[in-house]
Motif scaffolding. Structure first.
Motif, PDB file in Angstrom:
ATOM      1  N   LYS A 226       3.185 -12.094 -17.328  1.00 41.63           N
ATOM      2  CA  LYS A 226       4.299 -11.555 -16.539  1.00 41.63           C
ATOM      3  C   LYS A 226       5.553 -11.409 -17.388  1.00 41.63           C
ATOM      4  CE  LYS A 226       1.877 -11.733 -12.768  1.00 41.63           C
ATOM      5  NZ  LYS A 226       1.003 -10.614 -12.602  1.00 41.63           N
ATOM      6  N   ALA A 227       5.512 -11.981 -18.596  1.00 42.88           N
ATOM      7  CA  ALA A 227       6.680 -11.969 -19.472  1.00 42.88           C
ATOM      8  C   ALA A 227       6.233 -11.772 -20.918  1.00 42.88           C
ATOM      9  CB  ALA A 227       7.448 -13.283 -19.344  1.00 42.88           C
ATOM     10  N   VAL A 228       7.163 -11.218 -21.716  1.00 45.37           N
ATOM     11  CA  VAL A 228       6.897 -10.993 -23.136  1.00 45.37           C
ATOM     12  C   VAL A 228       8.119 -11.374 -23.960  1.00 45.37           C
ATOM     13  CG1 VAL A 228       5.202  -9.150 -22.773  1.00 45.37           C
ATOM     14  CG2 VAL A 228       7.621  -8.566 -23.058  1.00 45.37           C
ATOM     15  N   GLU A 229       7.872 -11.575 -25.239  1.00 41.42           N
ATOM     16  CA  GLU A 229       8.925 -11.752 -26.236  1.00 41.42           C
ATOM     17  C   GLU A 229       8.451 -11.082 -27.508  1.00 41.42           C
ATOM     18  OE1 GLU A 229       8.875 -15.681 -28.493  1.00 41.42           O
ATOM     19  OE2 GLU A 229       8.014 -16.268 -26.546  1.00 41.42           O
ATOM     20  N   PHE A 230       9.393 -10.719 -28.343  1.00 41.99           N
ATOM     21  CA  PHE A 230       9.070 -10.233 -29.684  1.00 41.99           C
ATOM     22  C   PHE A 230      10.317 -10.323 -30.528  1.00 41.99           C
ATOM     23  CE2 PHE A 230       9.431  -6.694 -26.722  1.00 41.99           C
ATOM     24  CZ  PHE A 230      10.432  -5.900 -27.258  1.00 41.99           C
ATOM     25  N   GLN A 231      10.110 -10.438 -31.828  1.00 39.58           N
ATOM     26  CA  GLN A 231      11.202 -10.750 -32.721  1.00 39.58           C
ATOM     27  C   GLN A 231      12.216  -9.630 -32.903  1.00 39.58           C
ATOM     28  OE1 GLN A 231       8.186 -11.892 -32.948  1.00 39.58           O
ATOM     29  NE2 GLN A 231       8.518 -14.057 -33.208  1.00 39.58           N
ATOM     30  N   VAL A 232      11.751  -8.448 -33.203  1.00 44.04           N
ATOM     31  CA  VAL A 232      12.670  -7.413 -33.668  1.00 44.04           C
ATOM     32  C   VAL A 232      12.552  -6.143 -32.820  1.00 44.04           C
ATOM     33  CG1 VAL A 232      13.472  -6.152 -35.698  1.00 44.04           C
ATOM     34  CG2 VAL A 232      12.358  -8.353 -35.990  1.00 44.04           C
ATOM     35  N   PRO A 233      13.347  -6.033 -31.786  1.00 43.94           N
ATOM     36  CA  PRO A 233      13.262  -4.835 -30.950  1.00 43.94           C
ATOM     37  C   PRO A 233      13.942  -3.609 -31.558  1.00 43.94           C
ATOM     38  CG  PRO A 233      15.006  -6.241 -30.132  1.00 43.94           C
ATOM     39  CD  PRO A 233      14.324  -6.997 -31.263  1.00 43.94           C
TER      40      PRO A 233
ATOM     41  N   PHE B 198      14.271 -12.412 -27.675  1.00 46.44           N
ATOM     42  CA  PHE B 198      14.184 -11.607 -28.883  1.00 46.44           C
ATOM     43  C   PHE B 198      15.143 -12.203 -29.907  1.00 46.44           C
ATOM     44  CE2 PHE B 198      17.518  -9.526 -26.467  1.00 46.44           C
ATOM     45  CZ  PHE B 198      18.454  -9.124 -27.413  1.00 46.44           C
ATOM     46  N   ASP B 199      15.018 -11.782 -31.159  1.00 47.97           N
ATOM     47  CA  ASP B 199      15.860 -12.314 -32.227  1.00 47.97           C
ATOM     48  C   ASP B 199      17.048 -11.404 -32.485  1.00 47.97           C
ATOM     49  OD1 ASP B 199      13.961 -14.286 -32.550  1.00 47.97           O
ATOM     50  OD2 ASP B 199      13.214 -13.547 -34.470  1.00 47.97           O
ATOM     51  N   ALA B 200      18.145 -12.020 -32.888  1.00 47.86           N
ATOM     52  CA  ALA B 200      19.282 -11.248 -33.393  1.00 47.86           C
ATOM     53  C   ALA B 200      18.861 -10.622 -34.724  1.00 47.86           C
ATOM     54  CB  ALA B 200      20.485 -12.163 -33.592  1.00 47.86           C
ATOM     55  N   PRO B 201      19.531  -9.574 -35.158  1.00 46.67           N
ATOM     56  CA  PRO B 201      19.190  -8.987 -36.455  1.00 46.67           C
ATOM     57  C   PRO B 201      19.175 -10.055 -37.561  1.00 46.67           C
ATOM     58  CG  PRO B 201      20.655  -7.529 -35.288  1.00 46.67           C
ATOM     59  CD  PRO B 201      20.590  -8.811 -34.482  1.00 46.67           C
ATOM     60  N   MET B 202      18.198  -9.946 -38.427  1.00 48.40           N
ATOM     61  CA  MET B 202      17.973 -10.974 -39.441  1.00 48.40           C
ATOM     62  C   MET B 202      18.433 -10.571 -40.829  1.00 48.40           C
ATOM     63  SD  MET B 202      14.260 -12.345 -38.299  1.00 48.40           S
ATOM     64  CE  MET B 202      13.566 -11.034 -37.308  1.00 48.40           C
TER      65      MET B 202
ATOM     66  N   TYR C  90      20.862  -4.362 -26.583  1.00 49.65           N
ATOM     67  CA  TYR C  90      19.441  -4.548 -26.298  1.00 49.65           C
ATOM     68  C   TYR C  90      19.236  -5.593 -25.198  1.00 49.65           C
ATOM     69  CZ  TYR C  90      17.419  -1.429 -29.752  1.00 49.65           C
ATOM     70  OH  TYR C  90      17.008  -0.313 -30.426  1.00 49.65           O
ATOM     71  N   GLY C  91      19.958  -6.681 -25.257  1.00 52.90           N
ATOM     72  CA  GLY C  91      19.816  -7.712 -24.232  1.00 52.90           C
ATOM     73  C   GLY C  91      20.119  -7.181 -22.850  1.00 52.90           C
ATOM     74  N   GLY C  92      21.191  -6.402 -22.732  1.00 54.99           N
ATOM     75  CA  GLY C  92      21.546  -5.834 -21.439  1.00 54.99           C
ATOM     76  C   GLY C  92      20.521  -4.839 -20.940  1.00 54.99           C
ATOM     77  N   ALA C  93      20.096  -3.943 -21.804  1.00 59.39           N
ATOM     78  CA  ALA C  93      19.145  -2.903 -21.404  1.00 59.39           C
ATOM     79  C   ALA C  93      17.769  -3.483 -21.085  1.00 59.39           C
ATOM     80  CB  ALA C  93      19.029  -1.848 -22.500  1.00 59.39           C
ATOM     81  N   LEU C  94      17.404  -4.572 -21.768  1.00 59.96           N
ATOM     82  CA  LEU C  94      16.080  -5.170 -21.551  1.00 59.96           C
ATOM     83  C   LEU C  94      16.113  -6.280 -20.509  1.00 59.96           C
ATOM     84  CD1 LEU C  94      14.894  -5.336 -25.273  1.00 59.96           C
ATOM     85  CD2 LEU C  94      14.387  -3.567 -23.564  1.00 59.96           C
ATOM     86  N   GLY C  95      17.287  -6.579 -19.984  1.00 58.35           N
ATOM     87  CA  GLY C  95      17.401  -7.628 -18.977  1.00 58.35           C
ATOM     88  C   GLY C  95      17.084  -9.006 -19.533  1.00 58.35           C
ATOM     89  N   CYS C  96      17.389  -9.214 -20.796  1.00 55.79           N
ATOM     90  CA  CYS C  96      17.042 -10.469 -21.470  1.00 55.79           C
ATOM     91  C   CYS C  96      18.314 -11.208 -21.862  1.00 55.79           C
ATOM     92  CB  CYS C  96      16.200 -10.171 -22.711  1.00 55.79           C
ATOM     93  SG  CYS C  96      15.648 -11.660 -23.568  1.00 55.79           S
ATOM     94  N   GLY C  97      18.460 -12.416 -21.371  1.00 55.27           N
ATOM     95  CA  GLY C  97      19.643 -13.211 -21.665  1.00 55.27           C
ATOM     96  C   GLY C  97      19.436 -14.277 -22.718  1.00 55.27           C
TER      97      GLY C  97
ATOM     98  N   HIS D 259      17.425 -15.501 -29.953  1.00 54.00           N
ATOM     99  CA  HIS D 259      17.278 -16.459 -31.040  1.00 54.00           C
ATOM    100  C   HIS D 259      18.160 -16.000 -32.195  1.00 54.00           C
ATOM    101  CE1 HIS D 259      14.489 -18.269 -34.323  1.00 54.00           C
ATOM    102  NE2 HIS D 259      15.497 -19.059 -34.061  1.00 54.00           N
ATOM    103  N   LEU D 260      19.181 -16.802 -32.511  1.00 62.72           N
ATOM    104  CA  LEU D 260      20.035 -16.507 -33.652  1.00 62.72           C
ATOM    105  C   LEU D 260      19.486 -17.258 -34.854  1.00 62.72           C
ATOM    106  CD1 LEU D 260      23.561 -16.907 -32.043  1.00 62.72           C
ATOM    107  CD2 LEU D 260      22.273 -14.805 -32.415  1.00 62.72           C
ATOM    108  N   MET D 261      18.947 -16.523 -35.783  1.00 61.91           N
ATOM    109  CA  MET D 261      18.371 -17.154 -36.971  1.00 61.91           C
ATOM    110  C   MET D 261      19.491 -17.448 -37.965  1.00 61.91           C
ATOM    111  SD  MET D 261      14.772 -15.151 -37.337  1.00 61.91           S
ATOM    112  CE  MET D 261      14.243 -16.212 -38.661  1.00 61.91           C
ATOM    113  N   ALA D 262      19.504 -18.688 -38.458  1.00 60.82           N
ATOM    114  CA  ALA D 262      20.596 -19.161 -39.299  1.00 60.82           C
ATOM    115  C   ALA D 262      20.626 -18.499 -40.668  1.00 60.82           C
ATOM    116  CB  ALA D 262      20.482 -20.676 -39.462  1.00 60.82           C
ATOM    117  N   GLY D 263      19.469 -18.258 -41.250  1.00 64.69           N
ATOM    118  CA  GLY D 263      19.400 -17.733 -42.598  1.00 64.69           C
ATOM    119  C   GLY D 263      18.910 -18.786 -43.559  1.00 64.69           C
ATOM    120  N   VAL D 264      18.666 -18.357 -44.781  1.00 60.87           N
ATOM    121  CA  VAL D 264      18.136 -19.260 -45.805  1.00 60.87           C
ATOM    122  C   VAL D 264      19.291 -19.907 -46.541  1.00 60.87           C
ATOM    123  CG1 VAL D 264      16.713 -19.391 -47.888  1.00 60.87           C
ATOM    124  CG2 VAL D 264      16.092 -17.832 -46.043  1.00 60.87           C
TER     125      VAL D 264
END
Length: 108
Positions: free
Chosen positions: A30-37, A59-63, A93-100, A103-108
């Motif tokens: 009933k639900a999905v996720e993916f990293q890079v929309p 979904f993930d923020a730009p990496m 993307y969050g607004g259009a996809l209804g996703c609140g 994931h903010l990836m910190a970086g290396v």
């Protein structure tokens, strides 16, 4: 009762990405996720969610530049502006996809 989301980045990988929405729904998700929309038009992703009665839950923020070794921007010294600028796309993307949930990836 547990609720599960299909991670379309990893599941149904034998299918082209946009066909994975239908496969997830057919498998009972009933639900999905993916990293890079951001590789797909937000209108197309939204249409796939609606057509398959799926909810986007993460979904993930730009990496940054993945191929150059970036794994996020949120805590990379000297790239604060790039991270800040990327948040407009996250909001779009969050607004259009209804996703609140993002994931903010910190970086290396």
């Amino acid at each position: 009762m547990p609720q599960f989301a299909a991670n379309l980045h990893y599941l149904f990988s034998e299918l082209p990405f946009l066909d994975r929405f239908e496969a997830a729904a057919a498998a009972g998700f009933k639900a999905v996720e993916f990293q890079v929309p951001y590789d797909y038009p937000v209108a197309e992703l939204s249409a796939r969610l609606r057509a398959n009665a799926l909810k986007m839950v993460l979904f993930d923020a730009p990496m940054g530049a993945w191929d150059d070794g970036d794994r996020g921007l949120a805590a990379v010294p000297g790239r604060e502006r790039e991270f800040s600028d990327s948040l407009a796309k996250v909001i779009e993307y969050g607004g259009a996809l209804g996703c609140g949930t993002v994931h903010l990836m910190a970086g290396v």
